[in-house]
Design an enzyme around this catalytic site. Structure first.
Site, PDB file in Angstrom:
ATOM      1  N   THR A 192       0.801  -1.402  -0.408  1.00 44.34           N
ATOM      2  CA  THR A 192      -0.094   0.594  -0.248  1.00 44.34           C
ATOM      3  C   THR A 192       0.980   1.335   0.397  1.00 44.34           C
ATOM      4  O   THR A 192       2.275   1.214   0.758  1.00 44.34           O
ATOM      5  CB  THR A 192      -0.355  -0.528   1.316  1.00 44.34           C
ATOM      6  OG1 THR A 192      -1.685   0.387   0.617  1.00 44.34           O
ATOM      7  CG2 THR A 192      -0.515   0.019   2.897  1.00 44.34           C
ATOM      8  N   CYS A 210      -3.000   8.461   7.193  1.00 42.34           N
ATOM      9  CA  CYS A 210      -3.541   6.934   6.981  1.00 42.34           C
ATOM     10  C   CYS A 210      -3.027   6.140   7.466  1.00 42.34           C
ATOM     11  O   CYS A 210      -1.467   5.558   7.645  1.00 42.34           O
ATOM     12  CB  CYS A 210      -3.893   6.800   5.577  1.00 42.34           C
ATOM     13  SG  CYS A 210      -4.409   7.427   4.682  1.00 42.34           S
ATOM     14  N   HIS A 212      -5.464  -0.969   4.600  1.00 40.11           N
ATOM     15  CA  HIS A 212      -5.403   0.578   4.290  1.00 40.11           C
ATOM     16  C   HIS A 212      -6.958   1.642   4.889  1.00 40.11           C
ATOM     17  O   HIS A 212      -7.422   1.880   4.334  1.00 40.11           O
ATOM     18  CB  HIS A 212      -4.793   1.354   2.933  1.00 40.11           C
ATOM     19  CG  HIS A 212      -4.411   2.838   2.713  1.00 40.11           C
ATOM     20  ND1 HIS A 212      -4.094   2.910   1.845  1.00 40.11           N
ATOM     21  CD2 HIS A 212      -4.791   3.875   3.209  1.00 40.11           C
ATOM     22  CE1 HIS A 212      -3.256   4.498   2.053  1.00 40.11           C
ATOM     23  NE2 HIS A 212      -4.002   4.726   2.963  1.00 40.11           N
TER      24      HIS A 212
END
Lengths: 160, 208
Positions: free
Chosen positions: A23, A29, A46
């Site tokens: 990711t 995040c 994620h």
């Protein structure tokens, strides 16, 4: 990209035995690697926000609480065991420092706290983490070994 | 009628936002032109409603390093405004203002970063001033913040701010042309949904 599975924002993918889950560009995040060593089953999530307060609780993978719970459920459905599953996490940075405004900077920190709390509540051991700070992170998770690698701009790769 | 999510905007509302983008970006282009002493024009303004991952592909992929200036909007409108500055734009600014170029982002020290923050801030303020005048809304701007990092993480800032309201991000902005060549700089405004409704009402295209 052969054998690599890319996980976008508010998304989750699983792989077993071989393959690298990846990711990109985690800012505030958080990327969460969940791994059952015995059966080499790995999942990478994620998440973007700490708590799901949407009506109808849609957008499962957008939020730390619902994403972790749902991923554990799907891993158990594939033969994983919560007693064996461990976690590694990266992200939760503060991308911009804004004078006199806290809510931007707080999202990363609130995400970190929510992820840690959810893992604890589900009885999942958090093995390693690379969180906070002010840099974006790309997270690669090798499901054959359970090892994770964090890639940043201007910093050497970090193995988790 | 007021909208609950960005994808409910009508064609008329989108056209109105495009007009806002056009006037805002046009003014920002003039300001940039004065700063760098070259002619700057705008390409057609853009209003986009994108999913998170679509937005990151649109800006050019998640991992590419870029400079970003971010200003928070307050007062009668909440939102953020971003100036995304790619290396060619960085060098255009540095060459015009300081007579130098940098090979990569590691070459940006305090003086260079200050120049980029200033340029971003002036372009953003000019855009917002034009919008305020057009719609008669009072918008307050925060002090600009600056970072050099993966553009995916920079784009994720407005997304995370309004992620609890929407699965989409709305951006109003445009690209610039300098001496007929595209300048790799984008100016993006992302308002929250309440502020968007307020703006549309002020502009007279929404009855809500």
């Amino acid at each position: 990209m052969d054998n690599k599975n890319i996980i976008g924002i508010a998304d989750m993918k699983m792989a077993q035995t071989t393959g690298t889950l990846i990711t990109y560009a985690l800012g505030s995040c958080i990327g969460i690697c969940l791994y059952d060593q015995r059966i080499k089953l790995g999942a990478l999530i994620h998440i973007m926000l700490p708590l799901n307060m949407e009506t109808g609780r849609t957008g499962t993978m957008k939020y730390a609480d619902t994403a972790i719970r749902e991923t554990l459920r799907q891993m158990e459905a594939k033969g994983g065991s919560k007693a064996r599953i461990t976690a590694k996490i990266a992200g939760g940075a503060k991308m911009f420092e804004i004078v006199g405004s806290n809510s931007i900077g707080n999202i990363g920190q609130r995400n970190i706290e929510s992820v840690r709390m959810m893992l604890k509540r589900e009885g999942i051991t958090l093995l390693k983490e690379d969180v906070g700070g002010t840099i974006a992170r790309t997270l690669l998770f090798d499901v054959a070994t359970g090892s994770a690698c964090v890639r940043c701009h201007g910093r050497p790769d970090l193995i988790l | 009628m007021s909208i609950k999510d960005y994808d409910e905007l009508t064609a008329l509302e989108l056209d109105t936002l495009k007009e806002v983008g056009s006037i805002g970006t046009g003014n920002a282009a003039t300001a940039l032109s004065e700063l760098i002493g070259r002619e700057v024009r705008i390409q057609s303004p853009e209003v986009r409603i994108m999913g998170y991952n679509e937005a990151i592909e649109w800006i050019g992929g998640p991992e590419e390093i870029t400079a970003g200036v971010l200003v928070r909007l307050g007062g009668q409108m909440n939102g953020v405004m971003l100036s995304v500055q790619k290396l060619d734009f960085v060098n255009l600014v540095l060459e015009s203002m300081m007579g130098k170029k940098v090979p990569d982002y590691f070459g940006l020290y305090e003086m260079e970063s200050s120049a980029l923050i200033e340029v971003g801030n002036i372009m953003i303020s000019t855009f917002i001033n034009a919008l305020s005048g057009l719609a008669d809304v009072n918008v307050e701007l925060s002090v600009p913040a600056f970072t050099v990092d993966m553009q995916g993480a920079i784009m994720a800032v407005p997304m995370a701010l309004y992620g609890g309201q929407s699965d989409y991000i709305l951006t109003i902005g445009g690209r610039f042309l300098c001496n007929g060549k595209e300048v790799p700089c984008r100016l993006l405004m992302s308002p929250d949904i309440r502020s968007l409704n307020f703006l549309l009402r002020k502009l007279g295209v929404s009855g809500g």
